[in-house]
Design a protein around this motif. Structure first.
Motif, short mmCIF file in Angstrom:
data_model
loop_
_atom_site.label_atom_id
_atom_site.label_comp_id
_atom_site.label_asym_id
_atom_site.label_seq_id
_atom_site.Cartn_x
_atom_site.Cartn_y
_atom_site.Cartn_z
N PRO A 49 6.10 -9.80 -14.62
CA PRO A 49 6.94 -9.41 -13.49
C PRO A 49 7.28 -10.64 -12.66
O PRO A 49 6.59 -11.65 -12.69
N SER A 50 8.34 -10.51 -11.90
CA SER A 50 8.77 -11.63 -11.07
C SER A 50 7.90 -11.74 -9.82
O SER A 50 7.27 -10.77 -9.38
N PHE A 51 7.87 -12.92 -9.26
CA PHE A 51 7.18 -13.17 -8.00
C PHE A 51 7.73 -12.24 -6.93
O PHE A 51 6.98 -11.61 -6.19
N LYS A 52 9.06 -12.12 -6.86
CA LYS A 52 9.68 -11.29 -5.83
C LYS A 52 9.28 -9.82 -5.96
O LYS A 52 9.02 -9.16 -4.95
N ASP A 53 9.22 -9.31 -7.18
CA ASP A 53 8.82 -7.91 -7.37
C ASP A 53 7.40 -7.67 -6.87
O ASP A 53 7.12 -6.67 -6.19
N VAL A 54 6.50 -8.57 -7.19
CA VAL A 54 5.10 -8.39 -6.79
C VAL A 54 4.95 -8.57 -5.29
O VAL A 54 4.29 -7.76 -4.62
N VAL A 55 5.59 -9.58 -4.72
CA VAL A 55 5.52 -9.78 -3.27
C VAL A 55 6.09 -8.57 -2.54
O VAL A 55 5.51 -8.10 -1.55
N SER A 56 7.20 -8.06 -3.01
CA SER A 56 7.81 -6.89 -2.37
C SER A 56 6.86 -5.69 -2.37
O SER A 56 6.70 -5.02 -1.35
N ALA A 57 6.24 -5.43 -3.50
CA ALA A 57 5.32 -4.29 -3.59
C ALA A 57 4.10 -4.49 -2.69
O ALA A 57 3.70 -3.57 -1.95
N VAL A 58 3.52 -5.68 -2.72
CA VAL A 58 2.34 -5.94 -1.90
C VAL A 58 2.69 -5.89 -0.42
O VAL A 58 1.94 -5.32 0.39
N SER A 59 3.83 -6.43 -0.04
CA SER A 59 4.20 -6.47 1.39
C SER A 59 4.41 -5.08 1.98
O SER A 59 4.28 -4.89 3.18
N GLU A 60 4.72 -4.10 1.14
CA GLU A 60 4.88 -2.73 1.62
C GLU A 60 3.54 -2.06 1.92
O GLU A 60 3.48 -1.12 2.70
N ASP A 61 2.47 -2.55 1.29
CA ASP A 61 1.14 -1.95 1.46
C ASP A 61 0.19 -2.78 2.32
O ASP A 61 -0.90 -2.32 2.64
N MET A 62 0.55 -3.99 2.68
CA MET A 62 -0.36 -4.91 3.36
C MET A 62 0.21 -5.37 4.69
O MET A 62 1.38 -5.74 4.77
N VAL A 63 -0.63 -5.38 5.71
CA VAL A 63 -0.26 -5.99 6.98
C VAL A 63 -0.49 -7.49 6.83
O VAL A 63 -1.62 -7.93 6.60
N VAL A 64 0.58 -8.27 6.92
CA VAL A 64 0.49 -9.72 6.72
C VAL A 64 0.69 -10.41 8.06
O VAL A 64 1.74 -10.31 8.68
N GLU A 65 -0.34 -11.12 8.47
CA GLU A 65 -0.32 -11.85 9.74
C GLU A 65 0.27 -13.25 9.57
O GLU A 65 1.00 -13.73 10.44
#
Length: 131
Positions: A49-65
């Motif tokens: 999978p692409s970096f963008k796909d994985v980042v997008s999925a993780v960013s929807e579930d994670m609070v990133v400070e």
């Protein structure tokens, strides 16, 4: 079966276990991964999978400070930098040398390896809190 969010049980577990300031890494296919840091290897083929796909999925579930990126991304991968700026517009950004970035990966709870093969498509995400 889950109705929403990340289906990968390993990633879902890691995100559920994160505390404030814990770090995770989302890496391209070539980033060296420290032997004592758990690896979730999603790489299937070059680019998948692409970096963008994985980042997008993780960013929807994670609070990133905070997002930490290699400073080399500014010159070597402007497209990915633009994506990161848009995705994490509300998060603090920090740039370090690629060598310093690799050292910081030793502090991560996990490295999620993608199939990405563009330069410097790596990030360290620092967990925030929802309150």
């Amino acid at each position: 079966m889950k109705r929403h969010g990340i289906l990968n049980s390993h990633i879902s577990k890691v995100l559920s276990d994160l505390g404030h300031t814990d770090l995770i890494v989302i890496a391209d296919a070539g980033l060296p991964i420290p032997s004592d840091v758990p690896r979730i290897d999603l790489a299937l083929t070059l680019g998948v999978p692409s970096f963008k796909d994985v980042v997008s999925a993780v960013s929807e579930d994670m609070v990133v400070e905070q997002v930490i990126l290699a400073s080399e991304i500014k010159e070597k991968n402007e497209e990915t930098l633009t994506f990161m700026n848009e995705t994490f517009s509300e998060s603090e950004q920090k740039f370090v040398s690629h060598e310093a970035f690799k050292q910081l990966t030793k502090q991560a709870k996990v490295v999620i390896r993608t199939g990405e093969v563009t330069p410097y498509a790596n990030c360290i995400l620092q967990a925030g809190v929802i309150f």
